[in-house]
Design an enzyme around this catalytic site. Structure first.
Site, PDB file in Angstrom:
ATOM      1  N   ASP A   1      37.248  36.768  48.064  1.00  8.87           N
ATOM      2  CA  ASP A   1      38.321  36.933  48.868  1.00  8.87           C
ATOM      3  C   ASP A   1      38.291  37.694  50.231  1.00  8.87           C
ATOM      4  O   ASP A   1      37.252  38.611  50.162  1.00  8.87           O
ATOM      5  CB  ASP A   1      39.554  37.414  48.038  1.00  8.87           C
ATOM      6  CG  ASP A   1      39.988  36.452  46.909  1.00  8.87           C
ATOM      7  OD1 ASP A   1      39.748  34.954  47.031  1.00  8.87           O
ATOM      8  OD2 ASP A   1      40.715  36.858  46.037  1.00  8.87           O
TER       9      ASP A   1
ATOM     10  N   TYR B   1      30.641  42.057  38.758  1.00  9.22           N
ATOM     11  CA  TYR B   1      31.529  42.842  39.840  1.00  9.22           C
ATOM     12  C   TYR B   1      31.423  44.105  39.586  1.00  9.22           C
ATOM     13  O   TYR B   1      31.518  44.632  38.338  1.00  9.22           O
ATOM     14  CB  TYR B   1      32.762  42.107  39.914  1.00  9.22           C
ATOM     15  CG  TYR B   1      32.906  40.865  40.574  1.00  9.22           C
ATOM     16  CD1 TYR B   1      33.138  40.561  41.881  1.00  9.22           C
ATOM     17  CD2 TYR B   1      32.649  39.791  39.910  1.00  9.22           C
ATOM     18  CE1 TYR B   1      33.273  39.542  42.712  1.00  9.22           C
ATOM     19  CE2 TYR B   1      32.920  38.281  40.462  1.00  9.22           C
ATOM     20  CZ  TYR B   1      33.012  38.290  42.020  1.00  9.22           C
ATOM     21  OH  TYR B   1      33.124  37.257  42.620  1.00  9.22           O
TER      22      TYR B   1
END
Length: 247
Positions: free
Chosen positions: A51, A109
């Site tokens: 994002d 992540y």
């Protein structure tokens, strides 16, 4: 001939990975540079989206070249032309049908939090100064490994065929002056990591119990989970593939 490139980027100045009509994505920047060097249109395809404002230390994309070329030389030239916040790290030739997105076995992540004002963490960590019970946050994180459906942590308006994900590891670790959430799974839903972190911070502040956290998972309702934390603390750190894809 298909190649995998691994790339790092600071996402602050980009509207995510994916190219889009009215904003600059990292994908578009790379395609422009490759097309300029090779004097022909070049399309690339990444292992997944990040994002706006999210960073990557090891994003992967694939690209096809229909003529013989020196891939390492292309990497060198492209790095000289790319902006300072985007860097190609390495390149490997892969089997012709290998797909950067669909053949990935896992992705990892990290979410970085600093607990006091830090000028060197600006745009690269979430400043969160409240007291946290990290042991409780780790106990809650362990519960993620017992579940598969994570609809409660997905963006509501998203087109996916399933909300199921296999989470392989999830834990918090104190690293010098920062607190880092590590998570690895076969796939992630849109907004999933940031929603998980926001909810785990509620556990760390004793707003939620471990039982409450599991109830949120089982509710399959985004409204039950915590807020989504800011994007600047999130890093895509690893994309893994089976070794047999490489030539």
């Amino acid at each position: 001939m298909r190649y995998f490139f691994t790339i790092a980027y600071k996402g602050t100045n980009y509207h995510g990975w994916q190219k889009q009509p009215n904003a600059m994505g990292v994908q578009q920047k790379i395609e422009e540079v490759f097309s300029t060097i090779l004097n022909q249109p070049i399309d690339i395809l990444g292992s997944g989206r990040t994002d706006s404002g999210v960073h990557a230390t090891a994003q992967v994309f694939h690209v096809d070249f229909h003529v013989a070329l020196e891939a390492e030389q292309l990497l060198f030239k492209a790095n000289k032309m790319l902006p300072h916040d985007v860097a190609l790290k390495h390149v490997r030739k892969v089997q012709e049908e290998t797909h950067a997105r669909f053949d990935a076995e896992s992705r990892a992540y990290q979410y970085h939090i600093v607990t006091s004002k830090n000028p060197f963490a600006v745009d690269q960590a979430y400043i969160f100064a409240r007291q946290l019970n990290v042991d409780m946050m780790n106990l809650a994180s362990e519960k993620l490994l017992n579940h598969q459906d994570f609809e409660s942590f997905s963006k509501v308006k998203t087109d996916v065929y399933t909300f199921n994900c296999d989470i392989f590891e999830a834990y918090w670790k104190q690293e010098k002056e920062s607190l880092v959430f590590h998570i690895k799974a076969n796939r992630f839903l849109r907004g999933m990591v940031r929603a998980l972190v926001g909810t785990l911070l509620d556990v760390g502040q004793n707003k939620l119990s471990i039982e409450d956290f599991e109830n949120i998972i089982e509710a399959k309702d985004r409204k039950k989970a915590g807020r989504s934390v800011p994007p600047e603390g999130l890093f895509l750190t690893q994309v893994n593939y089976p070794e047999e894809i490489y030539i």
